[in-house]
Every structure is written in structure tokens, then in C-alpha cells.
Write a protein that holds these residues in place. Sequence first.
Motif, PDB file in Angstrom:
ATOM      1  N   ASP A 276      88.501-100.225  40.731  1.00  0.00           N
ATOM      2  CA  ASP A 276      88.566 -99.511  42.010  1.00  0.00           C
ATOM      3  C   ASP A 276      89.595-100.139  42.941  1.00  0.00           C
ATOM      4  O   ASP A 276      90.383 -99.443  43.587  1.00  0.00           O
ATOM      5  N   TRP A 280      93.057 -98.284  44.349  1.00  0.00           N
ATOM      6  CA  TRP A 280      93.353 -98.177  45.783  1.00  0.00           C
ATOM      7  C   TRP A 280      94.681 -98.855  46.097  1.00  0.00           C
ATOM      8  O   TRP A 280      95.550 -98.291  46.775  1.00  0.00           O
ATOM      9  N   THR A 439      85.942 -86.848  42.179  1.00  0.00           N
ATOM     10  CA  THR A 439      84.892 -87.856  42.066  1.00  0.00           C
ATOM     11  C   THR A 439      85.456 -89.257  42.289  1.00  0.00           C
ATOM     12  O   THR A 439      84.783 -90.125  42.856  1.00  0.00           O
ATOM     13  N   GLN A 440      86.708 -89.490  41.869  1.00  0.00           N
ATOM     14  CA  GLN A 440      87.333 -90.788  42.109  1.00  0.00           C
ATOM     15  C   GLN A 440      87.660 -90.986  43.582  1.00  0.00           C
ATOM     16  O   GLN A 440      87.569 -92.102  44.098  1.00  0.00           O
ATOM     17  N   TYR A 442      85.891 -89.827  46.106  1.00  0.00           N
ATOM     18  CA  TYR A 442      84.625 -90.232  46.721  1.00  0.00           C
ATOM     19  C   TYR A 442      84.312 -91.693  46.419  1.00  0.00           C
ATOM     20  O   TYR A 442      83.892 -92.458  47.304  1.00  0.00           O
ATOM     21  N   ARG A 443      84.496 -92.080  45.175  1.00  0.00           N
ATOM     22  CA  ARG A 443      84.176 -93.458  44.771  1.00  0.00           C
ATOM     23  C   ARG A 443      85.042 -94.465  45.526  1.00  0.00           C
ATOM     24  O   ARG A 443      84.552 -95.495  46.002  1.00  0.00           O
ATOM     25  N   LEU A 444      86.336 -94.148  45.657  1.00  0.00           N
ATOM     26  CA  LEU A 444      87.233 -95.070  46.337  1.00  0.00           C
ATOM     27  C   LEU A 444      86.970 -95.123  47.839  1.00  0.00           C
ATOM     28  O   LEU A 444      87.163 -96.162  48.473  1.00  0.00           O
ATOM     29  N   ALA A 446      84.012 -94.947  49.253  1.00  0.00           N
ATOM     30  CA  ALA A 446      82.886 -95.872  49.383  1.00  0.00           C
ATOM     31  C   ALA A 446      83.342 -97.308  49.134  1.00  0.00           C
ATOM     32  O   ALA A 446      82.915 -98.249  49.821  1.00  0.00           O
ATOM     33  N   TRP A 447      84.226 -97.477  48.141  1.00  0.00           N
ATOM     34  CA  TRP A 447      84.726 -98.820  47.847  1.00  0.00           C
ATOM     35  C   TRP A 447      85.488 -99.398  49.040  1.00  0.00           C
ATOM     36  O   TRP A 447      85.285-100.563  49.412  1.00  0.00           O
ATOM     37  N   ILE A 469      81.592 -88.812  53.519  1.00  0.00           N
ATOM     38  CA  ILE A 469      81.350 -89.073  52.099  1.00  0.00           C
ATOM     39  C   ILE A 469      80.147 -88.299  51.578  1.00  0.00           C
ATOM     40  O   ILE A 469      80.145 -87.846  50.425  1.00  0.00           O
ATOM     41  N   THR A 470      79.152 -88.098  52.414  1.00  0.00           N
ATOM     42  CA  THR A 470      77.888 -87.522  51.930  1.00  0.00           C
ATOM     43  C   THR A 470      77.766 -86.011  52.136  1.00  0.00           C
ATOM     44  O   THR A 470      76.965 -85.360  51.460  1.00  0.00           O
ATOM     45  N   ASP A 491      81.442 -83.396  39.409  1.00  0.00           N
ATOM     46  CA  ASP A 491      81.268 -84.281  38.259  1.00  0.00           C
ATOM     47  C   ASP A 491      81.430 -83.505  36.955  1.00  0.00           C
ATOM     48  O   ASP A 491      81.978 -84.018  35.966  1.00  0.00           O
TER      49      ASP A 491
END
Length: 564
Positions: A276, A280, A439-440, A442-444, A446-447, A469-470, A491
Motif C-alpha cells: 500500500d 501511494w 477497491t484499491q 478505497y484501500r489507499l 484508509a491507508w 470512505i464509507t 469488489d
Amino acid sequence: MTSADRSSDLSRAGRLRLAVAQLNPVLGDVTGNLELARRARAEAAGQGADLVLFSELFLSGYPPEDLVLKPAFVAACREALDTLAGETADGGPGVLVGLPWREGDKLHNAVALLDAGRVVGVRFKVDLPNYGEFDEKRVFQPGPLPGPLGFRGLRLGVPVCEDSWNDEVCECLAETGAEILLVPNGSPFHAGKPEVRLQVMVQRVVETDLPLVYCNQVGGQDELVFDGASFALQADRSLAFQMGEFCEEIAVSDWRRDGETWICESGPRVALPDTDSARWQACVLGFRDYVEKNRFPGVVLGLSGGIDSAVVAAMAVDALGAERVHCVMLPYRYTSDESLADAQGCVDALGLRYDIVSIAPAVEGFTECLGPLFAGTHAGVTEENLQSRARGTILMAISNKFGAMVATTGNKSEMSVGYATLYGDMNGGFNPIKDLYKTQVYRLAAWRNANRPEALKGPDGIVIPENIITKVPTAELRENQTDQDSLPEYDVLDDILECLVENEMSVGEIEARGHDRELIHRIEHLLYIAEYKRRQSAPGVKITRKNFGRDRRYPITNRFRDRS
């Protein structure tokens, strides 16, 4: 000391101090790259280095593409090399540096060894890559299988980048007496690439029983990002040293000869970032260098209150600093209070310049203008796209007026299936998240809220409000619209797309993963018919193994559909 004395020093002493210059050249800036090489050599000299190793085609920048077909450019590179060679008469470090080299009627991807005021040897790249992002066979001719270069009593094997990804060149160097392999590289990033490089280089060490030093370029060049992460391996295949990823540095290592084997006694041991963090930082570095190397004063982007634009805004601040980022909210009647609040929250967290410009007059003007032509039809996607195109026009006007580049914010999921508007939200000069699936993204997001690598210019802490994000994603082009009105859950969509794009899997293979066959057919169809849009999209950072553009070159006119 005479040059003859100098040439025998390392052989007698059995010691070598090597400097690896992991730097960020600018393609086409031959004068600037020469100056960068000079400064690196001076720094290495200050640390007592015997030799400085630079990355592939350093004096020209990499990849030069068709620029090397211009004779004046090749001549400028050779002139810079001769200048640098002359400076090695000072008794300081020798230099291994890359450049395009014309030999008769052939143009080569070359590396030159400079010492004692002259060019003491040249080697030409043998294995020219012609896949994915590479098309070197278009402009270069391969060289012959090489022998080692002699340097102050040492026999240096110098396989150039792709020459080390296969066994033939390295084995030839070992068989002809090389004592150590020094590998100049221009190896672009994708997620997981450092581990791939390491495993391939271990194979070369196993085959040759020689230690290996891998010097990689760092920096952004159009869609490609070079991550550095240079390293060395001992002859016993253990890691000798590891340099950092996404950073410029000059690392000096000490080597001692033990019998017939050179052993690295010192060098940096840097831990590489996780996946991650690497993704970024790659997006940020590619974004920063595109802006800086093309000399834009800053960037402007539309901030919608959604995840994509929030992530791009955060990346822009991390790359350039908040003072060079201008965000504009472009609301219309379907823009919710929630989106306005979320955009404001993002602005507050990042410390951005922020303006709100209503698109209502522009949309209503377009609607009135087209009214007679559209009479008797029902409002639909055309009218929705007018909103996006009004936003795109306003952002481009701001760019024209003040000089900042428009950053686009579409992710790979949307670009895959055409969920984007030409001359609307696709407007702009560069897109840092173009090769990230939703999906990536969103993940990044949060990261990044939980992490801030040291080199980034943005603030610590929450930079993307949690509600962004949510909440359910929506383009807000009509009442109560969500992305899932038109698309499956992300997803599901992203897994199907990765199977189709990265892995070129058949419909039957994807169905075996548990996906509905009819849905796979629909996504495949959308993927193909959106090719004309992608051809007109802004460049963006390559993150995956197969990005749209350099890696995946599908025809626009294409009637094939997998219905087996």
C-alpha cells in the motif's frame, strides 16, 4: 601518480569502494543530467569512491523513445559524455554511465566506462526488450555478446538492464573473466516489482557465482515511475545492501577480494515499503515529476466530495504542497449537502485553496441552446453528461487563465467500462489514480489516513474524511443516483476486470471463480467499447502489471467477444 599506477591500484589492494548513484534524470535535459552526474561524482569522490555506477541511459534519460532518432540529440549526449570523461583526469572516481551511442550506421543503448580523462571502454545492450512498456527494438540495434571491461586492474561485467533478466549475457561475462556484475537499469515500477527483480538477479548470481550490483533509476517519466530500490547480492546469493525506494541517494559500499571472490563489507540496509505504501508513493512521485518536469506551477481539480477526487487532492498535496493545489467544487441541483460538507472537510484537513463555482448557468445555457434540437425527446444520459462537460470546461478555463494543470480523477474501474465522460470528467493533463481500481482507491484512502511516509509534503492524520470512505459512491448526475445503478459492486467488478485486463482470462475461467456468466459478458463488452475513450484519456501513473496505454494496446474497431 601516472595512469598506469592508478590502473593497478585496485588489483594490488584487493579492495573497491563503489558508489551507486540512484538518481532522477530528466529525459532530454542532457545538460542538466551531466550536471547531476558531476555532482554525484563529486559527492562520491568526497567519500573516497573508486567508481560511480549510474543507471541506464542516464545522460539522455530513460526511456528516450523516438527522441534518439534525432541525430542532434545523440550528438549532444556524446558531447556530454566526452566532457565528463575529460573530468576524470583529476584522479578521482571512474564513471560507468549510459547514453545512446552511434556506431557506424547502428544506434545502441550503451554504457561507457570513463577513467583517466578518457572513454576507456563501451558496451552495448544485447537483449532489447520489446514487450509491455518497452519497445527498444524500434530505435536501437542489439550489440554483440560482451566481455568484461578493464578498470584499474578489475574485470567488470556490465550487463545493461534486460541483459541481466536472461542468462546468456551474464554467463558470457562470467566465462570471459568478469569478477563482479554491475547492472545499470531503467526498471519501471509495478506493485511487487522489487521482489521480482531480486529473484531474477539471484538466478544470475547462482548461474555465474559472481556478486551483482543492481543500480536502478528513480523518478517519473510520463506514465512510468522508476522506484529505485537498488541493491547488491553477494556471490553466495545473500543480500549485500539495499537502497531505498522512491528516493534519490548515493550509496557507497566497500568490497574486499577474498581469493577469487569479491565480498561486500558495508552498505545501506533499508527496509522497503509495503504494497500500500509503495502504491501511494508511486502515484505521488509520478504525479510530482509530471508536474515538475513539465514546469506547471501547480494543479487544479474538481473536488466532488467523493472518494476519487479526495484521494487525488491528498496525493497532490503530498506531491507538491498545499500551496500549489487549487480545488474547485462545481455543484448543481443534484449535489447533496453531504457532498458539500465532505468536500469542505477534505479541504480543511489538507489546508487547500478552495472555491465553489455553480455550474447551473452553464448547464441551463446548454440546455436552452439545444432545446429546439432535442424537442420531443426524453432527458437521459445526454443531459447528465452536459453537467460533466460543463465542469470540464470550467476547470480547463481556470487552467488556461492561471496556468495550473487540470488533474483528472477517474479510476481504472471506471476507465475500464467507460463510466466516464469525454470532454467532461476526463478533461485534464494527468491522472495519478488512472491505474488503480476502485477497491484499491478505497484501500489507499484508509491507508493514507493512518500513515504518512517521511518524504510526503501533506499533513499527518486524517486527510480524507471518514464519511467519504464509507458512504455509497455516486456521480450525482440525477436524483438518488448511485454507481451500482449501472455497475455491479466494485469488489465483483474489479475482480472480473483484473481477470480480463491483467490476466487475459477466458470467460469460462472467470466464471469458474464464481462470477455470473452474463455479467462477465456484459463487462467484457463494456471494456471493449470503451477503448476509444481510453485512447483520449490523460496519461497516468502505471501501478499494475498491465496499464491502459503502454501495456495494453487493443484495437478500437474490434468485434471479437469471448462466447466460448
